[in-house]
Enzyme design. Structure first.
Site, PDB file in Angstrom:
ATOM      1  N   GLY A  20       3.504   7.901   3.453  1.00 32.98           N
ATOM      2  CA  GLY A  20       4.430   6.774   3.497  1.00 32.98           C
ATOM      3  C   GLY A  20       3.887   5.588   2.733  1.00 32.98           C
TER       4      GLY A  20
ATOM      5  CB  ALA B 176      -0.916   0.009   1.219  1.00 27.55           C
ATOM      6  CB  ALA B 177       1.826   3.770  -2.055  1.00 25.83           C
TER       7      ALA B 177
ATOM      8  CG  ASP C 156      -6.816  10.569   8.455  1.00 19.81           C
ATOM      9  OD1 ASP C 156      -7.793  10.920   7.768  1.00 19.81           O
ATOM     10  OD2 ASP C 156      -5.717  10.257   7.945  1.00 19.81           O
TER      11      ASP C 156
ATOM     12  CB  SER D 231      -0.974  11.215   1.874  1.00 19.49           C
ATOM     13  OG  SER D 231      -1.257  10.924   3.230  1.00 19.49           O
TER      14      SER D 231
ATOM     15  CE  LYS E 279       2.098   5.000   8.452  1.00 22.38           C
ATOM     16  NZ  LYS E 279       1.058   5.312   9.455  1.00 22.38           N
TER      17      LYS E 279
END
Length: 564
Positions: free
Chosen positions: A143, A138-139, A294, A141, A159
């Site tokens: 990292g 996964a990529a 978030d 914003s 991460k």
């Protein structure tokens, strides 16, 4: 590795930003021109399609918007992520593209990522992890994440922070703050008075989010709060393999909350997931005062055993005790439909000025919130409330305190998740029973005082309010009257409960009559739940709490003998 001059501060500093970029205006101008160029190019294309009624190119425009946001970098990606949770604000075709901003962004090179890991941990990657995925799984914003296995056998997520974040973030925050100072006085609302403070609050939290050591501390604290909650999963942190730019944590197998079909295929209950999300969100705000700011679907997973897993703890915030209690007050007054007091709560929370004329505000609150219990999330959400309040908000000086910017962001993001999972869900029917149960069962002085404020008005006992509170607490089937009765009995028979004891006795005979009718109504409501065995256990525990241990031990046997 070389450091940007502002990175040495290790935190957000608006004055340092202003000094640094004030002496380098060409950096800000270049960035502003880039933003304007992208905005105009997209605006013209979108406007032309609206004028001509062209719908064929809408998917292409949605993709273009996602690429623009990605090109503008992490600050704008954060805005796009927030919008990606709002099906009530964003069209479906655009929503699908914005959802990709949660964890499908272009990754940076593996060579850079592994170099950061080696530099931060002081060892080659293969000396720390027995194996690690060749590419990121996964990529996001700030990292990207790799799946790895430790030499001790545990599967972990690794991460790694994106390189060169500080220059991008500080420049964008400097520009946003300048725009806020220029735009604030032009706004018709008092919101403008706090725009710079809101940007600063966002900047502070953004810098906390890119400090993975701080995130590790947040995760451990969050796990401590939910350690006894069987519905919430928090990954363990491996401190020995974590730094400010690398975080190693337990791998979570699960399904992202926006992958509805996969959730249903796995046999998971979407309503239960919404309930878990609402309950955990309420506990964060009203019980712990420490909340996830978030909670978009990229940070929330449904595990295969039906739990909700939180996996990102970079953007968290803390409520002070006074604010937390004021929020509880506002919910209590909403429960009571006491809109005059609810209006005063808005004053105390900082949304309204103390000298404001309250009658129009109170009337608006009553019309908007009057039938909240029966509302579905699709019909009663942040956008709907804002639309209903719009005239009042423009006519009266509402303002947004900076400390509530992240609370509102958190609430509307979680609400967006609920809208995606089940737009028919009645969030308030989960929220209200939780608050009612806390008021009836919590032994803290502050909540006990708020319960008394509900039950007594002008020194008169409010029987209807007690009935309403019990009905709401029982409405979701999770309320047990026995522990509540036990705690109430203990309090009333204690020295601290002497004053309340007198008031209740007076309430039973006030207005020159015995209130047997009200007592019978309450008995009919709770009588079926008062099972004899449970009542006996409660009586024994209450009595034994005040007796020598030896006597308490033989009491049940003596009672049994007498029965025979």
């Amino acid at each position: 590795m070389s450091q940007h001059p502002l990175e040495q501060l290790n935190c957000y500093d608006a004055k340092a930003n202003a000094t640094y970029y004030g002496r380098r205006p060409w950096l800000a101008l270049g960035r502003i021109f880039k933003i304007i160029y992208f905005a105009i190019s997209f605006g013209l294309a979108f406007g032309w399609d609206v004028l001509t009624g062209n719908t064929v190119s809408q998917p292409r425009l949605a993709e273009q918007l996602r690429r623009i946001i990605t090109a503008l970098g992490p600050t704008y990606i954060k805005v796009g992520q927030a919008l990606s949770t709002r099906p009530d604000l964003v069209r479906v075709d655009f929503l699908e593209e914005l959802t990709k901003l949660q964890d499908q962004l272009p990754p940076f090179s593996n060579e850079q990522a592994f170099a950061i890991v080696e530099y931060e941990l002081g060892k080659p990657v293969h000396k720390v992890y027995r194996n690690i995925s060749e590419d990121p799984v996964a990529a996001a914003s700030l990292g990207q994440v790799y799946k790895a296995t430790l030499y001790s056998g545990e599967e972990v997520a690794v991460k790694v922070q994106r390189p060169d974040l500080i220059p991008m973030l500080t420049l964008d925050l400097y520009i946003m703050r300048g725009i806020a100072s220029w735009l604030g006085p032009l706004l018709p609302l008092n919101l403008g008075n706090s725009l710079e403070a809101i940007v600063d609050e966002f900047g502070l939290k953004l810098f906390e989010e890119i400090d993975y050591a701080h995130e590790a501390t947040n995760a451990e604290r969050f796990a401590g709060y939910f350690k006894n909650d069987p519905d919430v999963k928090v990954p363990s942190i491996y401190r020995q393999y974590s730094t400010h730019k690398v975080l190693t944590l337990e791998w979570i197998d699960g399904i992202k909350l926006n992958e509805i079909e996969q959730i249903k295929s796995a046999g998971l209950d979407t309503d239960n997931l919404v309930r878990i999300g609402v309950m955990s969100g309420l506990r964060q705000l009203l019980e712990f005062g420490f909340f996830h700011a978030d909670p978009h679907p990229g940070n929330l997973f449904a595990t295969y055993d039906g739990k909700m897993a939180y996996i990102d703890f970079g953007m968290m915030d803390q409520l002070d005790l006074e604010t937390k209690e004021q929020l509880v007050d506002s919910v209590v007054h909403l429960l009571n439909k006491d809109y005059d007091e609810l209006g005063q709560d808005y004053v105390r929370l900082g949304f309204l000025q103390p000298d404001i004329e309250m009658k129009p505000i109170v009337n608006a609150l009553e019309s908007v919130l009057g039938d909240i219990m029966s509302e579905k999330v699709k019909d009663f959400n942040f956008k709907v409330v804002t639309d209903r309040f719009s005239k009042v908000m423009y006519d009266y000086p509402f303002c947004l305190p900076a400390k509530f910017a992240l609370i509102i962001r958190s609430v509307i993001t979680q609400e967006g998740v609920a809208l995606s999972l089940n737009p028919e869900f009645r969030i308030v029917q989960v929220a209200y029973p939780y608050v009612a149960r806390r008021l009836l069962t919590d032994e803290s002085d502050s909540l006990r005082q708020r319960l008394l404020e509900i039950l007594f008005k002008d020194d008169k006992f409010q029987w209807s309010r007690l009935e309403n509170l019990l009905a709401i607490a029982k409405s979701d089937g999770e309320f047990d009257i026995i522990p509540t009765a036990s705690m109430g009995f203990k309090f009333l028979t204690s020295k601290d409960g002497e004053y309340i004891r007198r008031r209740i006795l007076l309430a039973l005979t006030e207005d020159n009559r015995l209130h047997t009718e009200e007592l019978m109504r309450i008995w009919r409501m709770i009588g079926a739940d008062l099972e004899p065995a449970k009542l006996w256990d409660m009586a024994v525990k209450t009595v034994t709490g005040a007796m020598p241990r030896a006597i308490a031990a033989v009491l049940p046997f003596a009672a049994f003998q007498n029965l025979n």
